[in-house]
Design a protein around this motif. Structure first.
Motif, mmCIF file in Angstrom:
data_model
loop_
_atom_site.group_PDB
_atom_site.id
_atom_site.type_symbol
_atom_site.label_atom_id
_atom_site.label_comp_id
_atom_site.label_asym_id
_atom_site.label_seq_id
_atom_site.Cartn_x
_atom_site.Cartn_y
_atom_site.Cartn_z
ATOM 1 N N THR A 28 0.851 -1.179 0.000
ATOM 2 C CA THR A 28 0.000 0.000 0.000
ATOM 3 C C THR A 28 0.883 1.224 0.000
ATOM 4 O O THR A 28 2.016 1.168 0.470
ATOM 5 N N ASP A 29 0.357 2.290 -0.503
ATOM 6 C CA ASP A 29 1.099 3.541 -0.610
ATOM 7 C C ASP A 29 2.532 3.254 -1.020
ATOM 8 O O ASP A 29 3.455 3.298 -0.230
ATOM 9 N N GLN A 64 -1.229 2.587 -6.649
ATOM 10 C CA GLN A 64 -1.183 3.009 -5.251
ATOM 11 C C GLN A 64 -1.102 1.804 -4.309
ATOM 12 O O GLN A 64 -0.432 1.829 -3.299
ATOM 13 N N SER A 65 -1.836 0.755 -4.652
ATOM 14 C CA SER A 65 -1.919 -0.395 -3.760
ATOM 15 C C SER A 65 -2.093 -1.675 -4.575
ATOM 16 O O SER A 65 -2.801 -1.684 -5.582
ATOM 17 N N ASP A 80 -5.123 -4.437 -8.296
ATOM 18 C CA ASP A 80 -4.492 -3.162 -7.953
ATOM 19 C C ASP A 80 -5.468 -1.996 -7.915
ATOM 20 O O ASP A 80 -6.564 -2.057 -8.446
ATOM 21 N N SER A 94 -6.367 2.492 -0.525
ATOM 22 C CA SER A 94 -5.533 1.295 -0.573
ATOM 23 C C SER A 94 -6.246 0.106 0.031
ATOM 24 O O SER A 94 -7.223 0.237 0.748
#
Length: 172
Positions: A94-95, A115-116, A135, A142
């Motif tokens: 995540t992130d 992003q995740s 994704d 996320s």
């Protein structure tokens, strides 16, 4: 209450998915259906279901995007796939800009605009036979641990369905 409702809805969709995957014998239709459901369930941007070919290389067998528009081929992180294959366990990123992540992996994901990521191995008889890669693009929030657990739980059944569909095709 909002989060609880979302969790409940994911579980309900997961239940529905499990009820339906046992009945489909056509591998292509099965994987296509599963990828559509995962996109809906996790409000994901993309879901790619990959199976290992005879050379041990992941091949995308089903690709589903939230907008269904084939704008660009959906990219799957090879680093994440490698990790899932070697560890035989699911990966949650995540992130992707956080420092604790492997920098090369984070930068390749950031370049893809991700992003995740959740990626779960499809295991049969203790061997990785494929992977489910889901994704979220930038700005979409996320995935969390609960999402990964839910994905992993369902993928266990997906593995059986894939193995059964494969056997059915061999028999025919």
């Amino acid at each position: 209450v909002g989060m609880l409702r979302i969790d409940y809805e994911k579980l309900r969709m997961g239940q529905e998915l499990l009820q339906n995957i046992g009945t489909e014998r056509n591998l292509h239709k099965l994987l296509s259906y599963i990828s559509k459901q995962f996109v809906r369930m996790f409000m994901a941007d993309n879901c790619v279901i990959l199976l290992l070919n005879s050379k041990g290389i992941f091949e995308a067998k089903a690709v589903q995007s939230i907008d269904n528009a084939d704008v660009a081929p959906v990219s799957v992180s090879q680093t994440v796939l490698k990790e899932v294959k070697s560890s035989k366990s699911a990966v949650l990123l995540t992130d992707t800009a956080s420092e604790e992540d492997n920098i090369s992996q984070a930068s390749s994901l950031m370049m893809m605009g991700v992003q995740s990521v959740m990626c779960s191995p499809i295991l049969h008889d203790g061997h990785v036979i494929g992977a489910v890669h889901v994704d979220l693009r930038k700005g979409q929030g996320s995935f969390c641990k609960k999402d990964l657990q839910l994905l992993g739980g369902i993928v266990t059944y997906v593995a059986m369905a894939v193995a059964n569909a494969g056997l059915t095709q061999k028999i025919e």
